[in-house]
Design an enzyme around this catalytic site. Structure first.
Site, PDB file in Angstrom:
ATOM      1  N   ASP A 134      21.701  -3.867  -4.633  1.00 61.27           N
ATOM      2  CA  ASP A 134      20.556  -4.730  -4.987  1.00 61.27           C
ATOM      3  C   ASP A 134      19.927  -4.226  -6.278  1.00 61.27           C
ATOM      4  OD1 ASP A 134      17.474  -5.885  -3.353  1.00 61.27           O
ATOM      5  OD2 ASP A 134      18.811  -6.810  -4.831  1.00 61.27           O
TER       6      ASP A 134
ATOM      7  N   LYS B 202       5.341   3.989   2.016  1.00 56.65           N
ATOM      8  CA  LYS B 202       5.859   2.658   2.377  1.00 56.65           C
ATOM      9  C   LYS B 202       5.695   2.511   3.887  1.00 56.65           C
ATOM     10  CE  LYS B 202      10.156  -0.053   1.793  1.00 56.65           C
ATOM     11  NZ  LYS B 202      11.551   0.042   1.227  1.00 56.65           N
TER      12      LYS B 202
ATOM     13  N   PHE C 145       8.224  -7.174   4.648  1.00 63.55           N
ATOM     14  CA  PHE C 145       7.706  -6.523   5.861  1.00 63.55           C
ATOM     15  C   PHE C 145       7.206  -5.110   5.546  1.00 63.55           C
ATOM     16  CE2 PHE C 145      11.661  -4.353   5.690  1.00 63.55           C
ATOM     17  CZ  PHE C 145      12.668  -5.293   5.512  1.00 63.55           C
ATOM     18  N   ALA C 146       7.017  -4.824   4.245  1.00 68.46           N
ATOM     19  CA  ALA C 146       6.560  -3.465   3.907  1.00 68.46           C
ATOM     20  C   ALA C 146       5.309  -3.555   3.047  1.00 68.46           C
ATOM     21  CB  ALA C 146       7.656  -2.725   3.148  1.00 68.46           C
ATOM     22  N   LYS C 147       4.453  -2.566   3.225  1.00 69.29           N
ATOM     23  CA  LYS C 147       3.259  -2.409   2.370  1.00 69.29           C
ATOM     24  C   LYS C 147       3.331  -0.997   1.817  1.00 69.29           C
ATOM     25  CE  LYS C 147      -0.924  -3.598   4.012  1.00 69.29           C
ATOM     26  NZ  LYS C 147      -2.240  -3.513   4.703  1.00 69.29           N
ATOM     27  N   VAL C 148       2.986  -0.823   0.550  1.00 72.16           N
ATOM     28  CA  VAL C 148       3.025   0.505  -0.063  1.00 72.16           C
ATOM     29  C   VAL C 148       1.608   0.910  -0.451  1.00 72.16           C
ATOM     30  CG1 VAL C 148       4.014   1.952  -1.887  1.00 72.16           C
ATOM     31  CG2 VAL C 148       5.341   0.045  -0.961  1.00 72.16           C
TER      32      VAL C 148
ATOM     33  N   GLY D  59       5.541  -6.193   0.128  1.00 67.01           N
ATOM     34  CA  GLY D  59       6.676  -7.130   0.038  1.00 67.01           C
ATOM     35  C   GLY D  59       6.797  -7.856   1.362  1.00 67.01           C
TER      36      GLY D  59
ATOM     37  N   ILE E 269      -0.654  -0.499  -3.287  1.00 68.78           N
ATOM     38  CA  ILE E 269      -0.066  -0.666  -4.625  1.00 68.78           C
ATOM     39  C   ILE E 269       1.122  -1.622  -4.597  1.00 68.78           C
ATOM     40  CG2 ILE E 269      -0.790   1.456  -5.774  1.00 68.78           C
ATOM     41  CD1 ILE E 269       1.698   2.781  -4.645  1.00 68.78           C
ATOM     42  N   GLY E 270       1.428  -2.101  -3.430  1.00 72.57           N
ATOM     43  CA  GLY E 270       2.557  -3.047  -3.371  1.00 72.57           C
ATOM     44  C   GLY E 270       2.675  -3.584  -1.963  1.00 72.57           C
TER      45      GLY E 270
HETATM   46  O1  LIG Z   1       4.439   4.959  -6.653  1.00 69.69           O
HETATM   47  C1  LIG Z   1       4.781   3.805  -6.490  1.00 69.69           C
HETATM   48  N1  LIG Z   1       4.145   2.755  -7.051  1.00 69.69           N
HETATM   49  C2  LIG Z   1       2.977   2.855  -7.842  1.00 69.69           C
HETATM   50  C3  LIG Z   1       2.159   3.975  -7.828  1.00 69.69           C
HETATM   51  C4  LIG Z   1       0.974   3.973  -8.582  1.00 69.69           C
HETATM   52  C5  LIG Z   1       0.630   2.865  -9.371  1.00 69.69           C
HETATM   53  C6  LIG Z   1       1.496   1.768  -9.387  1.00 69.69           C
HETATM   54  C7  LIG Z   1       2.663   1.761  -8.619  1.00 69.69           C
HETATM   55  C8  LIG Z   1       1.218   0.588 -10.232  1.00 69.69           C
HETATM   56  N2  LIG Z   1      -0.176   0.496 -10.631  1.00 69.69           N
HETATM   57  C9  LIG Z   1      -0.663   1.767 -11.198  1.00 69.69           C
HETATM   58  C10 LIG Z   1      -0.636   2.849 -10.147  1.00 69.69           C
HETATM   59  C11 LIG Z   1       5.956   3.497  -5.620  1.00 69.69           C
HETATM   60  C12 LIG Z   1       6.858   4.508  -5.305  1.00 69.69           C
HETATM   61  C13 LIG Z   1       7.947   4.243  -4.495  1.00 69.69           C
HETATM   62  C14 LIG Z   1       8.138   2.963  -3.973  1.00 69.69           C
HETATM   63  F1  LIG Z   1       9.192   2.711  -3.163  1.00 69.69           F
HETATM   64  C15 LIG Z   1       7.245   1.943  -4.282  1.00 69.69           C
HETATM   65  C16 LIG Z   1       6.155   2.207  -5.108  1.00 69.69           C
END
Ligand SMILES: O=C(Nc1ccc2c(c1)CNCC2)c1ccc(F)cc1
Length: 364
Positions: free
Chosen positions: A160, A60, A42-45, A40, A37-38
């Protein structure tokens, strides 16, 4: 230490022992991983499910070997920033700060299990609407002020603050993330911090001038830039040339669009003071007229989460599920090891706050 537990714990215990088969095997038995879902520097979520409760979390993931290669700073600087973020988040528990549930570390990776924020970034929320009406901006800004007042009270500065670091949870509540640049120099925050960091457009004049500065004062400036972005949909100081941007910030001059009310102009001016000594403080902010309009009480920065003691209903549910005594479970929870048990306890507390009975899924 493995002979005192039941089968499910044995699963958890062995899950704690990372095998080297897949990059995420450290999470086996504890989390079911879903989509990314993310990602950056050096991190992937990744989205994940906490198996014992069935609750969604965000994990993360950082590769220790990558830290330092992707940024200009040297490796030894980036790794401590991760540990700094982890230590800061372990001290913070607030309704508008993204909750850390668990930390797992292997010889090559660090995993931070975090609160699920499906609403995405406040940045995208603003962009989708061009800009927010004052009433909606006020609701968000009261939450931001609550979070920043809380972390300052805890002796931290975020350093930040920007809409990318404010996420929306499933109830449209803001959660502050990314404490990788936060400062908590020994002896509280009143030390002058000499390191320059954060995102330039939100950075305070004293910070971009390379002067010594107070984290708390720099955070207030960033909150002023944030409020301007909420109300206008663009930045008060912007330039693709970094030097020109710094000069605009140091000038303190910004345009005020005609749609801004007098009270919001006054609040922005109080936060975007070039001289940090003339800048409003968080304690003055919480009762500022613009922030109080339409609200009876001043902003309450106290955490709604119990700070001391543990919840007996949750302890009982865990003890019954694991066939252990409540005393033993209470002692283990009170170690606050940010292990799977800490995550389980905190997620069950979240279930309780959401009005659901804290439950562990059978057979896990
Ligand atoms: O939960 C997070 N992001 C997240 C979760 C689910 C969805 C999204 C972001 C965006 N698209 C829809 C579904 C999240 C939580 C903490 C963090 F540091 C970084 C991301």
């Amino acid at each position: 230490r493995y002979f005192c537990c039941s089968r499910s714990q044995l699963l958890i215990k062995f899950a704690d022992m990372p095998q080297q088969s897949s990059p995420y095997s450290a999470l086996d038995g504890q989390y079911q991983l879903h989509q990314t879902i993310g990602s950056g520097g050096f991190a992937k979520v990744k989205l994940a499910t906490h198996l014992l409760t069935g609750e969604k979390v965000a994990i993360k993931m950082m590769d220790k070997r990558q830290l330092g290669r992707l940024t200009i700073s040297t490796p030894q600087e980036d790794l401590p920033r991760i540990y700094l973020e982890i230590e800061a988040m372990k001290q913070l528990s607030h309704q508008h700060v993204c909750q850390l549930y668990q930390v797992l570390e292997t010889d090559t990776k660090i995993f931070m299990v975090l609160e699920y924020c499906p609403g995405g970034e406040l940045f995208d929320y603003i962009v989708e609407r061009d800009r927010l009406e004052e009433d909606e901006a006020r609701v968000f800004f009261r939450q931001i002020t609550s979070a920043v007042t809380y972390i300052h009270t805890m002796g931290y500065a975020h350093r930040d603050l920007k809409p990318e670091n404010l996420l929306l949870d499933e109830d449209q509540q803001l959660k502050l993330i990314d404490f990788g640049l936060c400062a908590n120099p020994t002896g509280g925050m009143e030390q002058k911090l000499a390191t320059c960091c954060g995102s330039p457009a939100y950075a305070a004049p004293e910070l971009v001038s390379g002067k010594h500065y107070l984290g708390s004062e720099a955070d207030i400036w960033s909150m002023g830039v944030l409020l301007y972005a909420l109300l206008c949909g663009f930045l008060p100081f912007d330039d693709e040339n970094l030097g020109a941007l710094y000069r605009k910030i140091q000038s303190g001059f910004y345009e005020t669009p005609e749609w801004l009310s007098d009270e919001s102009r006054e609040l922005l001016a109080a936060m975007l003071q070039v001289d940090p000594k003339h800048r409003v403080t968080v304690s003055q902010l919480v009762s500022h007229p613009w922030l109080s309009t339409g609200h009876t009480r001043p902003i309450d920065s106290r955490s709604i989460y119990k700070s001391s003691g543990v919840d007996e209903d949750v302890i009982t549910e865990v003890a019954v599920h694991q066939g252990k005594s409540r005393v033993a479970v209470r002692q283990a929870v009170c170690r606050w090891g940010y292990d799977y048990l800490t995550a389980t306890y905190l997620l069950m507390m979240a279930q309780k706050r959401a009005g659901r009975t804290p439950r562990l899924l059978p057979g896990r």
